[in-house]
Design a protein around this motif. Structure first.
Motif, PDB file in Angstrom:
ATOM      1  N   CYS A 461      24.926  62.353  96.681  1.00 41.83           N
ATOM      2  CA  CYS A 461      23.750  62.720  95.886  1.00 41.83           C
ATOM      3  C   CYS A 461      24.054  62.569  94.395  1.00 41.83           C
ATOM      4  O   CYS A 461      25.088  63.011  93.915  1.00 41.83           O
ATOM      5  N   ASN A 463      22.663  63.995  91.991  1.00 43.86           N
ATOM      6  CA  ASN A 463      22.546  65.247  91.226  1.00 43.86           C
ATOM      7  C   ASN A 463      23.727  66.178  91.445  1.00 43.86           C
ATOM      8  O   ASN A 463      24.317  66.685  90.496  1.00 43.86           O
ATOM      9  N   CYS A 464      24.086  66.403  92.727  1.00 48.32           N
ATOM     10  CA  CYS A 464      25.111  67.424  92.981  1.00 48.32           C
ATOM     11  C   CYS A 464      26.448  66.835  93.451  1.00 48.32           C
ATOM     12  O   CYS A 464      27.434  67.544  93.603  1.00 48.32           O
ATOM     13  N   CYS A 477      22.852  68.631 101.143  1.00 58.22           N
ATOM     14  CA  CYS A 477      23.503  68.710  99.828  1.00 58.22           C
ATOM     15  C   CYS A 477      22.894  69.890  99.058  1.00 58.22           C
ATOM     16  O   CYS A 477      21.848  70.422  99.442  1.00 58.22           O
ATOM     17  N   SER A 478      23.530  70.293  97.979  1.00 61.38           N
ATOM     18  CA  SER A 478      23.140  71.516  97.274  1.00 61.38           C
ATOM     19  C   SER A 478      21.679  71.487  96.830  1.00 61.38           C
ATOM     20  O   SER A 478      20.981  72.509  96.855  1.00 61.38           O
ATOM     21  N   CYS A 479      21.160  70.319  96.463  1.00 61.53           N
ATOM     22  CA  CYS A 479      19.796  70.223  95.942  1.00 61.53           C
ATOM     23  C   CYS A 479      18.738  70.518  97.016  1.00 61.53           C
ATOM     24  O   CYS A 479      17.640  70.955  96.686  1.00 61.53           O
TER      25      CYS A 479
HETATM   26 ZN   LIG Z   1      22.224  66.962  95.893  1.00 56.33          ZN
END
Ligand SMILES: [Zn+2]
Length: 481
Positions: A461, A463-464, A477-479
């Protein structure tokens, strides 16, 4: 009566030995041979350095494996061991009595010490063992005249005190002792250090070489003659991140070709090479086929990671006979999307009965390329591990792949990318499609065979920095959590 168990024979022997180290050499020669390995382990465990020295000097067997006992971060113990060797070199033994011929400093546990632990378990059994039984556990190569010292070495520019002491000690005795290094790791080390070490530990004994350097092509070419002398090399790991950061160090095109030729030509000198690992070997493009063409023996493992390869390199895969018995093929982080994979299909076709693990992670393959590989892949019945993470496959082709894997009955771990349909136009993962499509793929496979460990993963990802993985349930994933 106190009710205490009387001291066992080995305990009495231990007390005798450890109570008076100065006299150890005398009782050592009177102690039954079967107790000596046990006593030696006790001496190491208690750091009785004087006793270690005495016992090495008087060691009555031909073989002494100290690698699992010695702590290379304890200079005093190392000095005691090497002092014992020095004393052993000058000591006269009665005719016919075994004497130390091989000191094995490799960090592997040896069956030799199991005899000692058996003796610990039972006094009555121990008393029936004699020296002949201990000697039976010795390797055949122990029968040599000159003392041989076997080590594994890891060399860098920053040698610790103990390693520097040992190498200096070895350098001074290279005329009287056979030094043998079987596994060598070289981190960035000065030429002078490497030259000195190769003069003491002859390259022909090396069976495993790992080269982690940031050498320029020029320095690699300087090292090449040593590399070529490693005729008994079985496994080689090359990860030279050569960097020509200084303009002064840059070399002309002609010199570059000469250096590469010199390095590659060494591959024709290895008599038993079986495993080749190459990671970030930047000069490999357009030269891999030359390396493969040089090989003299069939490989079991070919691993190419984060390298650039050309179509010419890939073309050689289908006609290089030394690849036709591969058990492990790893092509990771090698961009394949612009290449014609027919030669790879040709190779996989040859490996139907041998290939056990296949790794194509981070290769950016497309549907059209998997379609090319599919007929050969489905015939690889010995596969127990496969990794296709980080390739760009659609739902349709992934389904097709899984439907053609009925012959993969030995498969233990299989890893696939999630289908492209899980991403939106901006490359973001849709949680719903991720779960739905991965479950559909799982059901498709279960209709053919029952997987042991299977997972589908997204790309990292943006973003994370994590991935979504679908296996035993979905891990997001964290998002997306
Ligand atoms: Zn993510």
């Amino acid at each position: 009566m106190s009710g205490q168990t009387p001291p066992t024979l080995q305990k009495r022997a231990r007390q005798t030995q450890l109570r008076d180290e100065a006299l150890a050499i005398s009782p050592l020669e009177n102690v039954p041979a079967v107790y000596i390995p046990w006593l030696f382990q006790e001496a190491f465990a208690g750091r009785h350095n004087s006793l270690i020295k005495t016992m090495v000097a008087a060691w009555p067997f031909q073989y002494l494996p100290v690698g699992s006992l010695i702590n290379m971060h304890n200079l005093e113990t190392l000095q005691a061991l090497l002092d014992g060797v020095d004393r052993r070199l000058t000591r006269k033994f009665p005719p016919g009595r075994p004497k130390l011929q091989v000191l094995d400093m490799r960090n592997v546990h040896h069956v030799f010490w199991n005899i000692g632990s058996d003796a610990n378990d039972s006094d009555s059994d121990a008393e029936t063992l004699d020296e002949k039984q201990v000697v039976k556990a010795l390797p055949r190569y122990a029968l040599r005249q000159r003392l041989k010292i076997i080590v594994d070495l890891s060399i860098s520019s920053q040698l610790n005190e103990e390693k520097a002491y040992f190498l200096n000690w070895a350098k001074q005795r290279k005329g009287s002792i056979n030094f043998c290094c079987t596994k060598m790791k070289i981190w960035d080390a000065p030429d002078k250090v490497i030259r000195e070490i190769m003069n003491v530990f002859h390259p022909e004994h090396i069976t495993e070489l790992e080269l982690y350097t940031d050498w320029t092509l020029l320095r690699l070419a300087h090292f090449a003659p040593y590399f070529g002398q490693m005729k008994n090399l079985e496994k080689v790991f090359l990860a030279p991140l050569h960097k020509n950061t200084s303009p002064i160090m840059n070399i002309t095109g002609a010199s570059k070709v000469k250096c590469i030729k010199k390095i590659i030509s060494q591959f024709s000198k290895f008599n038993c090479l079986q495993h080749v690992f190459m990671k970030r070997v930047h000069f490999l493009r357009d030269h891999l086929h030359q390396i493969l063409g040089c090989l003299r023996t069939p490989l079991q493992t070919l691993s190419i990671t984060h390298c650039l390869i050309s179509q010419t390199d890939l073309d050689s895969f289908s006609c290089c006979h030394n690849l036709f018995k591969l058990k492990n093929l790893e092509i990771r982080g090698v961009t394949l999307f612009a290449l014609d994979l027919m030669p790879l299909r040709g190779l996989l076709g040859k490996l139907a009965g041998t290939l056990k693990s296949l790794d194509f992670q981070w290769c950016s393959m497309k549907d059209s390329q998997l379609i090319v590989l599919l007929p050969a892949l489905s015939q690889c019945s010995q596969l127990n591990q496969i990794n296709f993470y980080s390739n760009d496959f659609s739902m349709a082709i992934l389904k097709d792949l899984l439907q053609h894997t009925a012959t993969w009955s030995k498969m233990n771990v299989e890893q696939y990318p999630v289908p492209l349909e899980c991403y939106d136009a901006l490359g973001h993962v849709s949680r719903e499609r991720f779960v739905e499509l991965c479950q559909e793929l799982m059901d498709t496979l279960r209709a053919k065979r029952e997987p042991k460990s299977i997972s589908f993963a997204t790309n990292v990802c943006q973003n994370c920095g994590k991935t979504c993985v679908y296996g035993q349930g979905a891990r997001l994933c964290s998002c997306l959590q």
